[in-house]
Scaffold this active site. Structure first.
Site, PDB file in Angstrom:
ATOM      1  N   GLU A 141       0.862  -1.190   0.000  1.00 11.10           N
ATOM      2  CA  GLU A 141       0.000   0.000   0.000  1.00 11.10           C
ATOM      3  C   GLU A 141       0.890   1.229   0.000  1.00 11.10           C
ATOM      4  OE1 GLU A 141      -3.122   0.032   2.949  1.00 11.10           O
ATOM      5  OE2 GLU A 141      -2.967   2.208   3.217  1.00 11.10           O
ATOM      6  N   GLU A 146      -2.543  11.192   3.736  1.00 15.30           N
ATOM      7  CA  GLU A 146      -3.629  10.949   4.681  1.00 15.30           C
ATOM      8  C   GLU A 146      -3.688  12.128   5.642  1.00 15.30           C
ATOM      9  OE1 GLU A 146      -4.598   6.600   5.900  1.00 15.30           O
ATOM     10  OE2 GLU A 146      -2.405   6.753   5.870  1.00 15.30           O
TER      11      GLU A 146
END
Length: 265
Positions: A141, A146
């Site tokens: 990932e 974020e």
């Protein structure tokens, strides 16, 4: 004629990073739903419950949650007023969208120019997963950006693999202070080569993950195509660590463009 139009459109894009050429882009120029040839919607866990204890229902092709207005993609997280929430929404009181690029890449310079939501309980992300993401974290990932609403202006970049992931507390991660992340657009970027993955904001690098050269997929699974994902989660163990401020909703992530550059050679 089509090639002439494409050439003219690309001529308006900023110069490519050194050694790269523009290979794919969405400038979000046409109002309405996102281009179905470039984006699909991930809704597969609506019935079973989303990961990380998230509280949202991810809608597909619902303009309230994903639409293009005035040259900007808007992904909007909402607190719905229906009580109880419809059964076909998995009983969730919150809605949002999780968009996945139809194209996938195994290297390149990838950037999205975006303005982030800051409401407490929001968890926007610009990130990447492999075509077959069922074996997480072994498949890898790449979290380009974020942000959690209870820590406004702190942008995170992370890598997850079988050896390095948040379940084990071993993820490779870093933060950068971006105080106006919720009021101004910034370019969230990743430079991905066979040797390393470097994360940047507005061309300034702040995190690097190197290929250890062992050939072990547990530490470097980044040798296969990954899709790009744009979403806002609501709540969850991280996004909802300090609760969800319903009064702050709806909240939106606005994306001016997404561009993918590939090595010129």
């Amino acid at each position: 004629m089509l090639s002439m139009l494409l050439t003219a459109a690309l001529a308006t894009v900023d110069p490519a990073p050194a050694g790269h050429v523009l290979a794919w882009a969405d400038e979000f120029e046409a109002d309405g739903l996102p281009d179905a040839s470039k984006w699909t919607y991930d809704t597969h866990a609506n019935r079973t419950g989303w990961y990380n204890e998230e509280a949202q229902y991810y809608a597909a092709a619902r303009p309230e949650n994903a639409r293009i207005e005035d040259g900007v993609l808007i992904i909007e997280a909402r607190r719905e007023t229906m009580d109880p929430a419809p059964a076909d929404w998995g009983g969730q009181a919150y809605t949002s969208a999780r968009m996945v690029s139809t194209a996938a890449w195994d290297e390149g310079f990838i950037e999205a120019r975006a303005k982030l939501p800051c409401g407490r309980g929001t968890w926007p992300a610009i990130w990447m997963l492999p075509r077959d993401a069922s074996d997480w974290p072994a498949g890898g990932e790449i979290d380009i950006m974020e942000h959690v609403g209870h820590r406004p202006g702190v942008v995170h970049a992370s890598i997850h693999t079988e050896a390095y992931n948040h379940v084990k507390g071993t993820q490779s991660t870093a933060t950068i202070e971006t105080p106006d992340a919720c009021t101004a657009f910034h370019r969230y970027q990743v430079r991905w080569t066979p040797d390393e993955i470097v994360f940047l904001v507005d061309d300034a690098p702040y995190h690097r993950f190197a290929n250890d050269g062992t050939g072990n997929s547990a530490t470097w699974p980044f040798d296969k195509p990954f899709h790009l994902i744009l979403n806002i989660a609501v709540g969850g163990f991280w996004g909802g660590a300090e609760g969800i401020d319903d009064a702050a909703l709806p909240q939106r992530m606005e994306v001016d463009y997404v561009r993918v550059y590939q090595p010129a050679d």
